[in-house]
Write a protein that holds these residues in place. Structure first.
Motif, short mmCIF file in Angstrom:
data_model
loop_
_atom_site.label_atom_id
_atom_site.label_comp_id
_atom_site.label_asym_id
_atom_site.label_seq_id
_atom_site.Cartn_x
_atom_site.Cartn_y
_atom_site.Cartn_z
N THR A 36 0.80 -1.44 0.13
CA THR A 36 -0.10 0.34 -0.02
C THR A 36 0.99 1.30 0.21
OG1 THR A 36 0.12 -0.31 2.97
CG2 THR A 36 -1.95 -0.80 1.11
N VAL A 37 2.06 1.02 0.88
CA VAL A 37 2.40 2.03 0.66
C VAL A 37 3.60 2.66 -0.24
CG1 VAL A 37 4.57 1.50 1.84
CG2 VAL A 37 4.09 3.56 2.37
N VAL A 38 4.03 1.64 -1.22
CA VAL A 38 4.78 2.00 -2.17
C VAL A 38 3.70 2.14 -3.47
CG1 VAL A 38 5.84 0.44 -4.48
CG2 VAL A 38 6.34 -0.18 -1.45
N SER A 39 2.57 1.94 -4.12
CA SER A 39 1.17 1.85 -4.25
C SER A 39 0.77 3.34 -4.48
CB SER A 39 0.45 0.86 -5.16
OG SER A 39 -0.09 0.62 -3.04
N THR A 40 0.85 3.84 -3.36
CA THR A 40 0.32 5.40 -3.01
C THR A 40 1.62 6.38 -3.50
OG1 THR A 40 0.89 5.20 -1.16
CG2 THR A 40 -1.85 4.76 -1.42
N ARG A 41 2.51 5.81 -3.80
CA ARG A 41 4.15 6.23 -3.97
C ARG A 41 4.17 7.32 -2.79
NH1 ARG A 41 1.46 5.54 -8.54
NH2 ARG A 41 2.34 5.39 -10.38
N VAL A 42 3.69 7.19 -1.18
CA VAL A 42 4.23 7.93 -0.31
C VAL A 42 6.09 7.32 0.09
CG1 VAL A 42 3.46 7.67 1.84
CG2 VAL A 42 2.14 7.48 1.10
N LEU A 43 6.11 6.07 -0.36
CA LEU A 43 7.61 5.79 0.19
C LEU A 43 8.28 4.71 -0.68
CD1 LEU A 43 7.72 4.13 4.04
CD2 LEU A 43 8.54 6.71 2.64
N LYS A 44 10.02 4.91 -1.49
CA LYS A 44 9.85 4.21 -2.54
C LYS A 44 10.47 2.77 -1.94
CE LYS A 44 12.39 8.30 -5.04
NZ LYS A 44 13.63 8.66 -4.98
N GLN A 180 0.36 7.75 6.76
CA GLN A 180 0.80 6.45 6.35
C GLN A 180 1.88 6.11 6.81
OE1 GLN A 180 0.01 5.82 1.91
NE2 GLN A 180 -0.16 3.45 2.40
N LEU A 181 2.88 7.00 6.74
CA LEU A 181 4.33 6.52 7.46
C LEU A 181 4.12 6.03 8.62
CD1 LEU A 181 6.00 9.13 6.76
CD2 LEU A 181 6.08 6.79 5.63
N ILE A 182 2.91 6.47 9.94
CA ILE A 182 2.67 5.58 11.21
C ILE A 182 1.59 3.79 10.81
CG2 ILE A 182 1.03 6.26 12.99
CD1 ILE A 182 1.95 8.84 12.48
N SER A 183 1.08 4.08 9.73
CA SER A 183 0.35 3.27 9.87
C SER A 183 1.16 2.08 9.12
CB SER A 183 -0.97 3.58 8.97
OG SER A 183 -0.52 4.00 7.22
N ALA A 184 1.66 2.15 8.28
CA ALA A 184 2.47 0.92 8.20
C ALA A 184 3.47 1.08 9.19
CB ALA A 184 3.21 2.04 6.56
N ALA A 185 3.53 1.66 9.56
CA ALA A 185 4.67 0.94 10.39
C ALA A 185 3.76 -0.21 11.76
CB ALA A 185 5.80 2.28 11.27
N PHE A 186 2.64 0.50 12.02
CA PHE A 186 1.46 -0.15 12.65
C PHE A 186 1.76 -1.68 12.35
CE2 PHE A 186 -2.52 0.04 14.91
CZ PHE A 186 -1.76 -0.64 15.89
N TYR A 187 1.10 -1.49 11.24
CA TYR A 187 0.98 -3.12 10.35
C TYR A 187 2.35 -3.85 10.39
CZ TYR A 187 -0.33 -6.18 7.38
OH TYR A 187 -1.05 -7.77 6.35
N SER A 188 3.83 -3.21 9.92
CA SER A 188 4.72 -4.36 9.90
C SER A 188 4.93 -4.05 11.60
CB SER A 188 5.83 -3.07 9.53
OG SER A 188 5.75 -3.00 8.20
N LEU A 189 4.73 -3.58 12.53
CA LEU A 189 4.95 -4.65 13.84
C LEU A 189 3.76 -5.73 14.68
CD1 LEU A 189 4.54 -1.61 15.95
CD2 LEU A 189 6.43 -2.74 16.22
N GLY A 190 2.94 -5.75 13.81
CA GLY A 190 1.90 -6.59 13.57
C GLY A 190 1.77 -7.97 12.63
#
Length: 334
Positions: A36-44, A180-190
């Motif tokens: 999700t974070v790549v497809s929205t182009r928030v992060l490379k 989205q940086l926070i939500s992606a980090a939160f998801y990676s923890l899970g």
């Protein structure tokens, strides 16, 4: 339980195979954390995998080992576990992961491992070797995890759209790119806590059955450290075939949608991890993405792609179990 005699070198070799599976889990399921974070182009892509790998590893300092205990003690009768059974389980899971990775299908590494463990146990000791309570809980959440992820993703997206209904789209986009940086980090923890713990459970039951843990089942700290390191390194390796399916082919996402999907998935994963329920990170985030996509219009979700994913979900446990059973049967037992 009376420990079986397992050579230290055999144990070392099987722990290495288990960690190889954990590494493969990371690159196979990297899409769960970063699509999700790549497809929205928030992060490379390279930024996303580094962040996801860091939080996969950091999860070892945050969560209790409830999922590892369920895997180690709640699926198969501990009395029948030996090195042949563990090897068959791992080979069945690895083979299924490679097949689905090659075809870019987001199947569940978790369920592949559970299916492999169960399949090898049935090949050795029949259906009575399985523990119905643990398997029923896992089977129930094969259905519940994606459905609940979808419902929560849909609800979060609807609520967010209503809250920001009068805001300028450019401001909303800028805000959710940061969030989205926070939500992606939160998801990676899970993701890290749920998936790394499954490998820990397999290694711990191997050590316990071989008499290397003493009279009580537990997960040694070095196993926790090694499992989190392996899944983090696997995530760094990436799984770009599956990223494309998850983040680009299933539905079109904007940063606000990516935030809602990741948050819904993270809430599900962390909640089930606390409850000791080994759920599929793949199923959970796929359901969340579909729920977010469905808020645009029903046709926004590419249901043909979703249908292929659902078939992979249905087939993962029986086919990884069959591969594991076949592996156990051809091993030269002695």
């Amino acid at each position: 339980m009376e420990a079986v005699s397992i050579s230290l070198w055999v144990v070392v070799a099987l722990v290495a195979v288990a960690l190889a599976f954990d590494f493969m889990n990371g690159f196979h399921d990297a899409a769960n954390s970063i699509a999700t974070v790549v497809s929205t182009r928030v992060l490379k892509p390279y930024q996303a995998v580094i962040m996801a790998a860091f939080f996969n590893f950091a999860a070892l300092f945050v969560f209790h080992l409830s999922v590892a205990t369920t895997i180690g003690r709640g699926i198969v009768d501990q009395g029948i576990v030996d090195h042949y059974l563990v090897f068959g389980a791992l080979i069945g899971a690895i083979a299924w992961n490679l097949i689905t990775w090659y075809y870019g299908i987001p199947s569940s590494s978790s369920h592949a491992l559970i299916g492999g463990f169960a399949g090898a146990a049935v090949a050795k000791a029949g259906w009575g070797a399985l523990l119905a309570t643990g398997l029923l809980k896992i089977t129930l959440f094969i259905v519940l995890a994606p459905v609940m992820g979808m419902a929560l993703g849909f609800a979060l997206m609807v609520a967010t759209l209503w809250i920001f209904r009068r805001a300028r789209p450019s401001r909303v986009d800028a805000l959710f790119r940061r969030l989205q940086l926070i939500s992606a980090a939160f998801y990676s923890l899970g993701h890290g806590t749920n998936d790394a713990q499954k490998t820990m459970g397999i290694i711990a039951i191997l050590l316990f059955s071989g008499g290397y843990l003493g009279p009580e089942f537990y997960v040694p700290f070095w196993v926790i450290l090694a499992a989190h390191a392996a899944i983090g390194l696997g995530t760094l390796a990436g799984g770009w075939r599956i990223v494309k399916t998850m983040g680009m082919r299933l539905t079109k996402l904007r940063p606000v949608g990516g935030f809602c999907a990741e948050t819904a998935g993270a809430v599900m994963l962390i909640g089930t991890a606390i409850g000791g329920i080994p759920v599929s990170t793949t199923h959970t985030i796929t359901g969340s993405i579909m729920g977010v996509g469905a808020t645009q219009r029903f046709s926004a979700v590419r249901w043909g792609v979703a249908g292929r994913i659902v078939w992979a979900w249905i087939l993962t446990i029986p086919l990884s179990g069959a591969l594991a059973a076949a592996t156990w049967l051809i091993l030269p037992h002695g």
